[in-house]
Design an enzyme around this catalytic site. Structure first.
Site, PDB file in Angstrom:
ATOM      1  CG  ASP A 222      -4.376   3.013 -26.690  1.00  0.00           C
ATOM      2  OD1 ASP A 222      -4.286   3.417 -25.518  1.00  0.00           O
ATOM      3  OD2 ASP A 222      -3.676   3.461 -27.620  1.00  0.00           O
TER       4      ASP A 222
ATOM      5  CD  GLU B  59      -7.244   6.661 -21.163  1.00  0.00           C
ATOM      6  OE1 GLU B  59      -6.424   5.758 -20.976  1.00  0.00           O
ATOM      7  OE2 GLU B  59      -7.553   7.076 -22.288  1.00  0.00           O
TER       8      GLU B  59
END
Length: 926
Positions: free
Chosen positions: A510, A513
């Protein structure tokens, strides 16, 4: 200066390059006529445009300013390509004309819309000239020269054009700096050894101004025409535009919206960003690929291999503009002509997806907010108590000590090793979350992951060469540099240490980005062209560093400015590799951030959605988009992540989610539980039943994943992939198919007991009863009480199913039931891939069974094309044939008479077959 136009058959500036020498372009359909008006209408167009502008000026009281030059009035609104795309700037006539562009004000657009550009390119705007073009072994190489500077700094005067005719259906066009090397995406792509001999496309060039014109030979359809606007190639601003042959365009992720993109002045930004899925925002991943349906049902795809911040501007011409701020223009064009073939051809370049372990296709359960391992365990036990299928239990960051990777809360999660042992004992699996931000505040010597990463120099660095410090869940953090191969080894060692205590089965990566609770770093970002480039695409937050690290951060392979969109891919690659080395089995990785080729290493979930009906709907376009992107293992958080669900919403969502390729129910903290055991007996039973339906279909689903791994087939599939000539299917995104055979029509609205769905032409059979529906290709209203999900089998199919158990392991040992859905010609076909469900490279090493089922002339045959010992462990128990128009007098199994049953709805069933899957057989009815 030559005008921007499509080439006519008489213009000598065209060079046809798929054959030796020049030749005129074809006439008829797809003829390259002038793109704004025909010359015979020139005077009329000028007069009409002038009158229109004069009227508008009278009505507006003169606010539209002075009359534009005639050359500007010639450009229709829909074909005005934006010359001043900067956001947060009020474009004035002075600013526009300083760039040499046309300025015509138009009424402001609706809120949230970009609208017709006020500042746009005139037909004679300076561009590149194709100075030379030479044949090469694979295609050709050319030199492009710009004699007048464009308006962004460090304009590149000379460009190299490389064209490779890679296959008959794949064209590769690359434009880069002729004099200096530039950053290129470090992605392994195929290298062809010879030029395609019979391409189904023809390629032409405009010499001055330079332009690419690509046509489909069979129809003459113009797929690309880049003469519609100038090519701009500066160091940090690269732009190329094209006309499109239709408005039916899909892909270009990751965004939330309908599956079919709007071309109404719609700009899609590609820059990985942590934000709850919201319309108009750039989301977690970047996929610069689109699929376009052409008139008549052909399809093609275009992939720009570029990882820099990017935006794609769509306009109603129809037209498209690629706008990126680094790298090169490296295009692959895929000619299909079938949409399924386009996606296969795309994956031949980026790589086919990995074959998941069978257990990955079971039901997964998670939430943020399990306060202890014992509470997690209680949920698992409750699921078992109600005999609800479950293959994997997950934990969010709750299990960690201070939210630090590779640690365990020794108080609240002390029993986690015992829980994992219990899961394994029951044939279940454990998955945990990991974040790439490594806590940097622990006392020296107390937290090995940071200490050792620092010692080896494995973190992103500032321009000053020090670890860049941001903030994520554990507080101040450094960020692992997965572009460094040495980081992969460190990641593996960390996972090995934790696995020794908690033998996990899969990993959930997770925040990759990468996400940062600060903008840039604790010290902000330094001045310079990386963090403040000459042009910033329309990213959420208006800055490349918004809620991520500085674009100027240094990584092993390049600067983060170039690598940002690759961060999730590189972490997924490291994680999949580590799991293989630790467990020796197929890896299971689910990643939030993605980039092309990621299907080789991980699946994806659609992020932090909400418990709302519209979010449930939006999951279907998300699902279908990632099918295009070569990441078939995809799903959304069932019942919604944030907010509080309702029993009705969660029931309907569990029904839909049972048909996500990746099916996980996940919930946020401080909200009521939403696992199936948390609801009333009626809702719980409905959820259990639909999961049992999923588990019964696992042989079919697993075979679809094999075909995805082998040749790039989609698993969850848009209807138009199977019915490309049926234009009514092109906009459908509230239904989908599994493979070519199973139609899923979920309820997506509250308070209803029916659903209207499109049923393509032909005969379809109710999955549960076998009753037939004959459709001419129409919307049909279907009964849909709360406990029911509509599933229909396409005629001509054979679906391998199995008696479901509560885990994939238990299901594997149960007898198979083959469902035959006869066509109008009484034929059917299907197949089954079978292996041990977890070993690496079973197909590549020949450790599998592959069986083909066929019906013709009243005979069903099962043919074993490849066999392994695994197939001897399962039997075929039942054969059900839908669409048997009259009862047979007898049924023969391998020539021996066999009892059967026949129902009035034309369903023939033969039970107690007891045939090993490893044995071929025939069944005949007379």
């Amino acid at each position: 200066m030559k005008s921007y136009q499509k080439l006519t058959t008489t213009q000598p500036a065209a060079c046809r390059v798929e054959e030796e020498g020049a030749a005129p372009l074809p006439t008829g359909r797809g003829k390259l006529a002038p793109w704004w008006v025909g010359s015979g209408l020139l005077v009329v167009a000028v007069l009409l445009s002038t009158i229109t502008v004069w009227v508008l000026r009278q009505v507006s009281g003169g606010w539209l300013g002075p009359t534009p030059p005639p050359k500007c009035l010639l450009v229709p609104e829909s074909r005005r390509f934006d010359c001043y795309p900067e956001r947060r700037v009020v474009v004035t006539q002075e600013l526009c004309e300083s760039r040499g562009c046309c300025f015509i004000q138009t009424p402001p657009p609706a809120e949230g819309k970009r609208g017709v550009p006020w500042c746009f390119y005139p037909p004679d705007f300076p561009s590149y000239t194709l100075e030379s073009l030479n044949q090469t072994a694979l295609g050709m190489a050319g030199l492009l020269v710009r004699r007048e500077k464009a308006y962004y700094p460090r304009d590149i005067e000379k460009l190299r054009l490389d064209v490779e005719f890679e296959t008959d259906t794949r064209l590769h066009i690359k434009i880069t700096d002729a004099a200096n090397p530039r950053y290129e995406v470090p992605l392994d792509v195929p290298r062809v050894m010879k030029r395609a001999e019979h391409p189904i496309y023809s390629l032409n060039f405009s010499w001055d101004p330079f332009g690419v014109l690509l046509q489909r030979k069979a129809t003459g359809t113009v797929l690309l025409n880049t003469t519609v606007a100038p090519l701009i190639f500066a160091d940090q601003f690269l732009q190329i535009s094209t006309s499109l042959p239709s408005k039916f365009l899909y892909g270009l992720g990751e965004h939330r919206g309908s599956f079919l993109h709007s071309l109404d002045w719609n700009t899609l930004t590609l820059w990985a960003r942590d934000v709850s899925p919201t319309e108009l925002f750039n989301l977690y991943g970047a996929h610069p690929f689109y699929l376009l349906m052409e008139e008549g049902g052909d399809a093609h795809g275009v992939f720009l291999l570029n990882s820099n911040a990017m935006e794609v501007a769509l306009q109603p011409a129809p037209g498209l503009t690629w706008r990126t701020i680094g790298g090169v223009l490296d295009f692959y064009i895929f000619l299909g002509p079938d949409p399924n073939m386009v996606i296969q051809q795309y994956q031949q370049v980026i790589g086919f997806p990995a074959m998941p372990p069978l257990w990955a296709l079971g039901f997964h359960l998670c939430r943020w907010g399990y306060r202890s391992s014992n509470e997690t365990w209680q949920t698992v036990r409750a699921m078992r108590n109600y005999q609800i299928p479950q293959d994997a239990q997950w934990n969010d960051i709750d299990y960690m000590d201070g939210y630090r990777d590779f640690t365990l809360d020794s108080q609240k999660f002390a029993s986690l090793p015992s829980l994992v042992q219990d899961l394994h004992k029951h044939g279940q699996h454990y998955v945990m979350i990991l974040d790439p931000g490594i806590s940097s505040t622990s006392p020296h010597g107390s937290y090995w992951p940071f200490d050792e990463g620092l010692r080896r120099g494995l973190f992103l660095n500032t321009t000053q060469g020090q670890p860049l410090i941001g903030q994520v869940w554990p507080g101040f953090t450094a960020f692992a540099d997965f572009s460094n191969p040495a980081t992969h080894q460190w990641w593996l060692e960390n996972l090995q240490h934790f696995y020794a205590h908690v033998p996990f089965d899969g990993l959930w990566i997770d925040m990759n980005e990468p996400s940062n609770f600060m903008d840039g770093s604790e010290d902000g970002c330094p001045p310079g062209d990386f963090d403040s480039p000459p042009y910033t695409p329309a990213v959420l937050g208006d800055s490349l560093s918004a809620k991520t690290v500085c674009a100027s951060a240094k990584q092993k392979a390049s600067v983060h400015y170039n690598l940002h969109n690759l961060y999730g891919l590189m972490e997924a690659k490291a994680t999949a590799s580590a799991l293989i080395q630790i467990r020796g089995k197929r890896p299971f990785v689910i990643s939030r951030s993605t980039f092309p080729s990621q299907g080789r290493y991980s699946g994806h979930w659609l992020g932090d959605n909400r418990s709302q009906w519209k979010d449930m709907y939006y999951s279907i376009p998300g699902l279908l988009s990632f099918s295009l992107f070569g990441i078939p293992l995809v799903g959304a958080d069932i019942c919604g992540f944030s907010g509080s669900t309702s029993e009705e919403l969660c029931t309907r969502w569990m029904q839909l989610g049972a048909f996500y390729p990746f099916a996980r129910n996940h919930n946020t903290q401080n909200e009521k539980a939403q696992d199936p055991t948390a609801f009333s007996p009626a809702a719980r039973t409905a959820m259990k039943d639909v999961l049992l339906t999923r588990y019964s279909l696992l042989p079919f689903l697993y075979t679809l994943f094999h075909r995805a791994h082998l040749q790039g087939d989609t698993v969850a599939r848009p209807l138009f992939f199977e019915f490309p000539r049926d234009v009514a299917t092109w906009e459908l995104d509230r239904q989908f198919l599994w493979g070519r055979s199973l139609l899923v029509t979920p309820v997506l609205e509250p308070g209803v007991d029916s659903v209207t769905g499109y049923v393509p032409q032909g005969t379809w059979y109710d999955f549960y009863t076998g009753s037939s529906v004959n459709s001419s290709g129409e919307m049909l209203k279907m009964s849909a009480p709360l406990e029911h999900l509509n599933l229909h089998i396409r005629e001509g199919s054979v679906l391998p199913t199995q008696k479901p158990g509560t885990t994939t392991g238990m299901t594997r040992g149960n007898p198979l039931r083959l469902i035959v859905a006869l066509s109008s010609h009484s034929t059917a076909w299907g197949d089954l891939f079978w292996d041990d469900g977890e070993s690496l490279d079973t197909f590549e090493q020949g450790n599998y069974s592959y069986v083909v089922f066929n019906v013709t002339q009243n005979i069903f045959t099962s043919t074993v094309l490849h066999a392994s010992t695994e197939a001897t462990k399962v039997t075929i128990g039942t054969l059900s044939i839908f669409g048997m128009q009259k009862p047979p007098s007898k049924v023969l199994l391998n020539g021996q008479e066999k009892p059967f049953s026949y129902l009035d709805n034309q369903v023939l069933t033969v039970s107690d077959l007891g045939i090993s899957l490893s044995q071929g057989f025939s069944l005949q009815w007379l």
